[in-house]
Design an enzyme around this catalytic site. Sequence first.
Site, PDB file in Angstrom:
ATOM      1  N   GLU A 163      48.131  19.944  -3.762  1.00 52.71           N
ATOM      2  CA  GLU A 163      47.658  20.054  -5.041  1.00 52.71           C
ATOM      3  C   GLU A 163      45.968  20.037  -5.088  1.00 52.71           C
ATOM      4  O   GLU A 163      45.239  19.018  -5.644  1.00 52.71           O
ATOM      5  CB  GLU A 163      47.916  18.452  -5.691  1.00 52.71           C
ATOM      6  CG  GLU A 163      49.522  18.389  -5.747  1.00 52.71           C
ATOM      7  CD  GLU A 163      49.946  16.942  -6.454  1.00 52.71           C
ATOM      8  OE1 GLU A 163      49.144  16.287  -7.122  1.00 52.71           O
ATOM      9  OE2 GLU A 163      51.341  16.594  -6.258  1.00 52.71           O
TER      10      GLU A 163
HETATM   11  C1  XIL Z   1      49.914  15.795 -13.433  1.00 50.41           C
HETATM   12  C2  XIL Z   1      49.670  17.023 -14.402  1.00 50.41           C
HETATM   13  O1  XIL Z   1      48.833  18.051 -13.714  1.00 50.41           O
HETATM   14  C3  XIL Z   1      49.411  16.575 -15.603  1.00 50.41           C
HETATM   15  O2  XIL Z   1      49.754  17.735 -16.758  1.00 50.41           O
HETATM   16  C4  XIL Z   1      50.343  15.441 -16.264  1.00 50.41           C
HETATM   17  O3  XIL Z   1      50.047  15.214 -17.460  1.00 50.41           O
HETATM   18  C5  XIL Z   1      50.147  14.562 -14.878  1.00 50.41           C
HETATM   19  O4  XIL Z   1      50.456  14.996 -13.907  1.00 50.41           O
HETATM   20  N1  XIL Z   1      49.709  14.089  -8.723  1.00 50.41           N
HETATM   21  C6  XIL Z   1      50.952  14.530  -8.881  1.00 50.41           C
HETATM   22  C7  XIL Z   1      50.946  15.483 -10.107  1.00 50.41           C
HETATM   23  O5  XIL Z   1      51.937  14.654  -7.851  1.00 50.41           O
HETATM   24  O6  XIL Z   1      52.571  15.642 -10.462  1.00 50.41           O
HETATM   25  C8  XIL Z   1      50.075  15.308 -11.165  1.00 50.41           C
HETATM   26  O7  XIL Z   1      50.319  16.140 -12.118  1.00 50.41           O
HETATM   27  C9  XIL Z   1      48.603  15.065 -10.755  1.00 50.41           C
HETATM   28  C10 XIL Z   1      48.663  14.142  -9.740  1.00 50.41           C
END
Ligand code: XIL
EC number: 3.2.1.8
Length: 371
Positions: A262
């Site tokens: 991520e």
């Molecule tokens: C985030 C999304 O990007 C947003 O759109 C949503 O509102 C909240 O979640 N860790 C994770 C992701 O594993 O699923 C998260 O994604 C960010 C932090």
Amino acid sequence: MKLKAVFLLFGLWLAQTVSAVNDGDTMKDVLGKYFTVGAAVNIDIVYGRSPEEARIVTDNFNSIVAENCMKGEVIHPEENTYFWDDADRTVKFAEDNGLEIIGHCLVWHSQPPEWMFTYENGDTVSRAVLIDRMYHHITNVVSRYKGKIKGWDVVNEAVNDDGTMRQSPYYKIIGPDYVRLAFEFAHEADPNAELYINDFSMASPGKRATICKIVRQLKADGCRIDGIGMQSHNGIDYPDLDEYEASIDSFAACGVKVMITELDMNMLPSPDDFSGADISQHFDYQDKLNPYKSGLDSKGRKLFEKRYLDFFGIYYRHRHQISRVTFWGVTDKGSWLNDFPVEGRTNYPLLFDRENKAKPVVEKIIKLFSE
Ligand code: XIL
């Protein structure tokens, strides 16, 4: 004759070396020699409502993950109701464009199916009921995409930064073996899918040690586990690069793939007491926390490049341990970091800007991997 052969070989070698980076080669062409390169996509992209971003994805990446639409709260809104449309569309987008797709995520304390932990009267469910609900959730979601999804983030954010287990409802109601059960259920539903454990702040030594312990225990229990996902929601002064690199080594030493799952770079000042990426954290908007409304200054741009090149330097050194690098989003405009942990800011965390243009660092990253 011999000399001719030598010249021929030299010519071939030269041609290969020179053509290592062709003009127009993108990240997936060059970095893709070592690991897949991905992006989290939102539903505007897969439904064709954001064609420029879709184009960036298909040009630059060979892997996608759904930013939200496979999470419990979206895909499983009521106990006997699933909402498949957006996830189906995301899988189709991957198929139509020849992209690998990763599933995110099956068991997570944030964005869970709302009904999961309580009975209709509001009481907390029993251990047996939660195991049963988790089983059905995992089984139905994973088997729908059996053979289509390359791998699943089975358990997300199970561990606190200090290495203790997060007191999530899954942990509190089922106990520590909810992790093993989740992996077993996922494996049963699609025996060929890869299965991952995923978390943020993975440079933290306490979290690193516990994640390794969990992975080794899962293996000892005979469970399938293929990889460890390091979310890598990075900022300009965190994580510590040496600790981050130490985590890559430790995770690889557990005998699983290491994935950067991520990746982004928060360029804005952090509110006091903020760290990590727990999405339940919120801080009030203040103007001083939003200093670059009309663009990063040149110092900020340099820092952005330096930080990205530091991380990609690490990924290059560890290219044989890393199997995927996925960015959390496509362009700055669409990044969740405009609203986390403070709503309504203007952030610059990704490699493509608000005009859908590649930032100069993209070419530098490509060059780093071409040498
Ligand atoms: C985030 C999304 O990007 C947003 O759109 C949503 O509102 C909240 O979640 N860790 C994770 C992701 O594993 O699923 C998260 O994604 C960010 C932090």
